[in-house]
Design a protein around this motif. Structure first.
Motif, PDB file in Angstrom:
ATOM      1  N   SER A 200       0.832  -1.204   0.000  1.00 26.40           N
ATOM      2  CA  SER A 200       0.000   0.000   0.000  1.00 26.40           C
ATOM      3  C   SER A 200       0.868   1.256   0.000  1.00 26.40           C
ATOM      4  O   SER A 200       0.597   2.213  -0.737  1.00 26.40           O
ATOM      5  CB  SER A 200      -0.927  -0.003   1.219  1.00 26.40           C
ATOM      6  OG  SER A 200      -1.751  -1.150   1.236  1.00 26.40           O
ATOM      7  N   GLY A 201       1.927   1.255   0.819  1.00 26.10           N
ATOM      8  CA  GLY A 201       2.832   2.401   0.835  1.00 26.10           C
ATOM      9  C   GLY A 201       3.537   2.598  -0.493  1.00 26.10           C
ATOM     10  O   GLY A 201       3.703   3.728  -0.956  1.00 26.10           O
ATOM     11  N   MET A 203       2.390   1.800  -3.444  1.00 26.87           N
ATOM     12  CA  MET A 203       1.455   2.307  -4.436  1.00 26.87           C
ATOM     13  C   MET A 203       1.200   3.801  -4.264  1.00 26.87           C
ATOM     14  O   MET A 203       0.850   4.495  -5.219  1.00 26.87           O
ATOM     15  CB  MET A 203       0.126   1.547  -4.330  1.00 26.87           C
ATOM     16  CG  MET A 203       0.243   0.062  -4.602  1.00 26.87           C
ATOM     17  SD  MET A 203       0.845  -0.323  -6.251  1.00 26.87           S
ATOM     18  CE  MET A 203      -0.550   0.226  -7.217  1.00 26.87           C
ATOM     19  N   LEU A 204       1.361   4.306  -3.037  1.00 28.08           N
ATOM     20  CA  LEU A 204       1.103   5.726  -2.770  1.00 28.08           C
ATOM     21  C   LEU A 204       2.335   6.604  -2.971  1.00 28.08           C
ATOM     22  O   LEU A 204       2.234   7.826  -2.826  1.00 28.08           O
ATOM     23  CB  LEU A 204       0.595   5.898  -1.338  1.00 28.08           C
ATOM     24  CG  LEU A 204      -0.797   5.317  -1.029  1.00 28.08           C
ATOM     25  CD1 LEU A 204      -1.099   5.431   0.456  1.00 28.08           C
ATOM     26  CD2 LEU A 204      -1.871   6.017  -1.841  1.00 28.08           C
ATOM     27  N   THR A 206       3.802   7.583  -5.536  1.00 28.50           N
ATOM     28  CA  THR A 206       3.799   8.469  -6.701  1.00 28.50           C
ATOM     29  C   THR A 206       2.673   9.499  -6.673  1.00 28.50           C
ATOM     30  O   THR A 206       2.565  10.296  -7.600  1.00 28.50           O
ATOM     31  CB  THR A 206       3.677   7.640  -7.991  1.00 28.50           C
ATOM     32  OG1 THR A 206       2.524   6.792  -7.913  1.00 28.50           O
ATOM     33  CG2 THR A 206       4.912   6.782  -8.186  1.00 28.50           C
ATOM     34  N   VAL A 207       1.828   9.471  -5.641  1.00 27.17           N
ATOM     35  CA  VAL A 207       0.779  10.487  -5.572  1.00 27.17           C
ATOM     36  C   VAL A 207       1.398  11.805  -5.132  1.00 27.17           C
ATOM     37  O   VAL A 207       2.513  11.853  -4.607  1.00 27.17           O
ATOM     38  CB  VAL A 207      -0.345  10.050  -4.608  1.00 27.17           C
ATOM     39  CG1 VAL A 207      -0.948   8.737  -5.054  1.00 27.17           C
ATOM     40  CG2 VAL A 207       0.157   9.943  -3.176  1.00 27.17           C
ATOM     41  N   GLN A 209       1.937  15.451  -3.111  1.00 25.08           N
ATOM     42  CA  GLN A 209       1.869  15.917  -1.736  1.00 25.08           C
ATOM     43  C   GLN A 209       0.550  16.660  -1.533  1.00 25.08           C
ATOM     44  O   GLN A 209       0.033  17.267  -2.470  1.00 25.08           O
ATOM     45  CB  GLN A 209       3.042  16.871  -1.443  1.00 25.08           C
ATOM     46  CG  GLN A 209       4.394  16.214  -1.411  1.00 25.08           C
ATOM     47  CD  GLN A 209       4.656  15.463  -0.124  1.00 25.08           C
ATOM     48  OE1 GLN A 209       3.733  15.088   0.595  1.00 25.08           O
ATOM     49  NE2 GLN A 209       5.909  15.257   0.184  1.00 25.08           N
ATOM     50  N   TYR A 211      -0.610  13.961   0.072  1.00 26.32           N
ATOM     51  CA  TYR A 211      -1.113  12.594   0.214  1.00 26.32           C
ATOM     52  C   TYR A 211       0.023  11.573   0.250  1.00 26.32           C
ATOM     53  O   TYR A 211      -0.153  10.473   0.776  1.00 26.32           O
ATOM     54  CB  TYR A 211      -2.078  12.280  -0.932  1.00 26.32           C
ATOM     55  CG  TYR A 211      -3.179  13.301  -1.075  1.00 26.32           C
ATOM     56  CD1 TYR A 211      -4.216  13.361  -0.142  1.00 26.32           C
ATOM     57  CD2 TYR A 211      -3.179  14.217  -2.125  1.00 26.32           C
ATOM     58  CE1 TYR A 211      -5.221  14.306  -0.263  1.00 26.32           C
ATOM     59  CE2 TYR A 211      -4.187  15.163  -2.257  1.00 26.32           C
ATOM     60  CZ  TYR A 211      -5.203  15.206  -1.318  1.00 26.32           C
ATOM     61  OH  TYR A 211      -6.199  16.145  -1.424  1.00 26.32           O
ATOM     62  N   ARG A 212       1.185  11.931  -0.321  1.00 21.35           N
ATOM     63  CA  ARG A 212       2.313  11.009  -0.311  1.00 21.35           C
ATOM     64  C   ARG A 212       2.830  10.763   1.101  1.00 21.35           C
ATOM     65  O   ARG A 212       3.526   9.769   1.349  1.00 21.35           O
ATOM     66  CB  ARG A 212       3.426  11.550  -1.214  1.00 21.35           C
ATOM     67  CG  ARG A 212       4.496  10.534  -1.515  1.00 21.35           C
ATOM     68  CD  ARG A 212       5.294  10.853  -2.757  1.00 21.35           C
ATOM     69  NE  ARG A 212       5.995  12.120  -2.669  1.00 21.35           N
ATOM     70  CZ  ARG A 212       5.774  13.142  -3.477  1.00 21.35           C
ATOM     71  NH1 ARG A 212       4.852  13.049  -4.420  1.00 21.35           N
ATOM     72  NH2 ARG A 212       6.464  14.255  -3.359  1.00 21.35           N
ATOM     73  N   PHE A 214       1.140   9.733   3.520  1.00 24.37           N
ATOM     74  CA  PHE A 214       0.554   8.479   3.988  1.00 24.37           C
ATOM     75  C   PHE A 214       1.436   7.297   3.605  1.00 24.37           C
ATOM     76  O   PHE A 214       1.477   6.293   4.313  1.00 24.37           O
ATOM     77  CB  PHE A 214      -0.851   8.303   3.415  1.00 24.37           C
ATOM     78  CG  PHE A 214      -1.865   9.246   3.981  1.00 24.37           C
ATOM     79  CD1 PHE A 214      -2.373   9.044   5.256  1.00 24.37           C
ATOM     80  CD2 PHE A 214      -2.306  10.331   3.257  1.00 24.37           C
ATOM     81  CE1 PHE A 214      -3.306   9.912   5.798  1.00 24.37           C
ATOM     82  CE2 PHE A 214      -3.240  11.214   3.781  1.00 24.37           C
ATOM     83  CZ  PHE A 214      -3.745  11.002   5.063  1.00 24.37           C
ATOM     84  N   SER A 215       2.124   7.408   2.473  1.00 21.48           N
ATOM     85  CA  SER A 215       3.031   6.340   2.060  1.00 21.48           C
ATOM     86  C   SER A 215       4.145   6.148   3.083  1.00 21.48           C
ATOM     87  O   SER A 215       4.408   5.025   3.531  1.00 21.48           O
ATOM     88  CB  SER A 215       3.617   6.668   0.687  1.00 21.48           C
ATOM     89  OG  SER A 215       4.656   5.768   0.362  1.00 21.48           O
ATOM     90  N   LYS A 338       5.311   1.204 -12.244  1.00 24.67           N
ATOM     91  CA  LYS A 338       5.041   0.578 -10.956  1.00 24.67           C
ATOM     92  C   LYS A 338       5.910  -0.646 -10.726  1.00 24.67           C
ATOM     93  O   LYS A 338       6.379  -0.889  -9.605  1.00 24.67           O
ATOM     94  CB  LYS A 338       3.568   0.184 -10.879  1.00 24.67           C
ATOM     95  CG  LYS A 338       3.149  -0.352  -9.528  1.00 24.67           C
ATOM     96  CD  LYS A 338       1.714  -0.800  -9.527  1.00 24.67           C
ATOM     97  CE  LYS A 338       1.546  -2.074 -10.298  1.00 24.67           C
ATOM     98  NZ  LYS A 338       0.179  -2.629 -10.190  1.00 24.67           N
TER      99      LYS A 338
END
Length: 475
Positions: A200-201, A203-204, A206-207, A209, A211-212, A214-215, A338
């Motif tokens: 999960s981390g 996958m996050l 590349t989102v 900021q 929100y990154r 949370f990774s 990915k």
């Protein structure tokens, strides 16, 4: 040419323009005519992607039916044939965590004794497990907690494994049905929880900021649960300098606070970690040097042999990693996508586990993160030397995921047919296995280094240093 069709009620004029046939088909027409319809391509892609989780789910259901409705002897025979030693009931490892939570609720020091566990194992994991596990859970919930954890892991394979050809399905199938993966699922080991958090981390990552963040939070939690994922915090170099420095300070303060608050529990948990055999179902940088030392000598000589061999192995692995880094640098490794990101994460985790201490084979489930990236790199390059390198890495990873099957088969032959030559063959197999581990870890380290140096912070630093050297040269 104009054609008129006349009738008493109406007249139709049809105009047809006749053009000479083109001498060469346009590129756009060629693509249109030869590529499959988009719906067909999408259907095939999802069929390939869902094939492996479906096979895994069917296999899991068949084994569950054998356990619940019998014959159970066949259940144990199948797992024994794969080289595993199942306990008398499944989900033994998640049972240990639930037992520790149950006994702590009763006021016991589970780091000293844990009578709630079926075999009396003291708690060897991070104290955070006792904090985050709901207090309502106990050993009576072992069955459904283990089942839920296994099903979540199998469902995550849809995200991790995305084969495009039948050959890739076979490669991934050998990985997901390997003794390494089956062992982790049969035990419902808490490494599955860590695997899901890390996935999960990853996958996050590349989102955008903020929100990154949370990774990094998920990677931090996974590290606090099992220690070795803390190596993934090196991925902070994905950020620019100020953001990376701020996050590093924040995470450092949190880690120091966690260590100070749980210092007594951490000391007792680390002391409870059992030592593994150098020759059984474990992998570590210690296995080969200390195993050879144990075979050849004892006492002071053992330590001398082990240290000397360790130094030689580190030098050889470092030299190989540097050669591979130069090879990948010449051919411009594509670090986007990915699969490459998960390959870097899997390489970091496997390297951290390999050098940090001894690990039971089920921790090799992180090959499931690395193999798709190796397959993608093999697919995307037309350089023969790189294709051979990636193919060898894939073969080595699959061998190590299945090596317990081969090791136990060879051991069974030695028991049935006592022969000095077979005993030597068993020792040679062990030595070969350990060399494959060193060879593979060196290759993964090279890929990880190549990936990391292309992230924002190292890239900006290289550019800045390069500009500085140019300015100095101009002066």
């Amino acid at each position: 040419m104009v054609v008129q069709l006349c009738d008493r009620r109406f007249t139709v004029s049809l105009s047809i323009k006749v053009r000479p046939a083109p001498t060469q088909q346009r590129p756009t027409d060629m693509v249109f005519n030869h590529s499959p319809p988009p719906s067909s391509s999408l259907y095939r892609r999802w069929t390939y992607r869902l094939a492996l989780p479906a096979v895994m789910l069917c296999t899991y259901g068949a084994m569950a039916m054998l356990w619940y409705w019998g014959p159970r002897s066949l259940y144990f025979d199948i797992l024994g044939f794969m080289g595993l030693e199942p306990f008398r009931f499944p989900f033994l490892d998640i049972h240990a965590v639930l037992a520790a939570v149950e006994c702590q609720r009763q006021g016991m020091d589970v780091y000293v004794s844990n009578p709630c566990d079926i075999i009396g194992r003291p708690h060897v994991y991070s104290p955070l497990w006792l904090v985050v596990t709901p207090a309502l859970l106990g050993t009576k919930d072992t069955r459904w907690v283990g089942l839920a954890l296994d099903l979540l892991f199998i469902a995550s394979l849809v995200t991790v494994l995305r084969p495009r050809t039948t050959c890739e399905i076979w490669v991934y199938g050998l990985a997901v049905l390997s003794p390494t993966t089956v062992y982790a699922i049969e035990r419902a080991n808490n490494d599955l929880v860590v695997f899901l958090l890390i996935l999960s981390g990853g996958m996050l990552l590349t989102v955008r900021q903020p929100y990154r963040l949370f990774s990094y939070a998920l990677l931090l939690v996974s590290g606090l649960l099992k220690y070795y994922p803390l190596a993934l915090l090196v991925l902070l170099i994905r950020e620019r300098r100020r953001a990376a420095l701020a996050l590093l300070i924040l995470l450092g303060v949190f880690l120091i606070s966690f260590g100070m608050y749980f210092r007594l529990e951490l000391a007792k948990a680390l002391a409870n970690i059992p030592a593994q055999s150098y020759f059984a179902d474990s992998f570590s940088a210690q296995n080969l040097p200390f195993g050879v030392g144990e075979i050849l000598a004892s006492g002071f000589s053992l330590a001398l042999i082990a240290v000397s061999l360790s130094g030689a192995l580190f030098l050889m692995a470092g030299a190989r990693a540097l050669r591979v880094v130069r090879l990948l640098g010449r051919h411009k490794l594509d670090c986007n996508g990915k699969e490459m990101r998960l390959l870097a994460i899997g390489g970091i985790l496997l390297g951290a586990c390999f050098f940090a201490g001894q690990n039971i084979n089920y921790r090799g489930i992180y090959f499931l993160l690395a193999i798709p990236g190796l397959v993608a790199l093999h697919r995307s390059t037309d350089k023969m030397v790189l294709r051979q390198f990636y193919a060898q890495m894939i073969a080595a990873a699959l061998f190590l995921m299945w090596e317990e099957f081969f090791r136990r088969a060879l051991h069974a032959i030695v028991i049935l047919v006592p022969n000095r030559g077979l005993i030597y063959a068993e020792v040679c197999f062990w030595i070969g296995r350990e060399f494959v581990w060193w060879w593979l870890i060196a290759g993964l380290a090279a890929i990880v280094l190549t990936y990391l140096q292309q992230l924002p912070l190292p890239r900006d630093s290289i550019v800045r240093l390069g500009c500085g050297s140019i300015l100095n040269r101009d002066k």
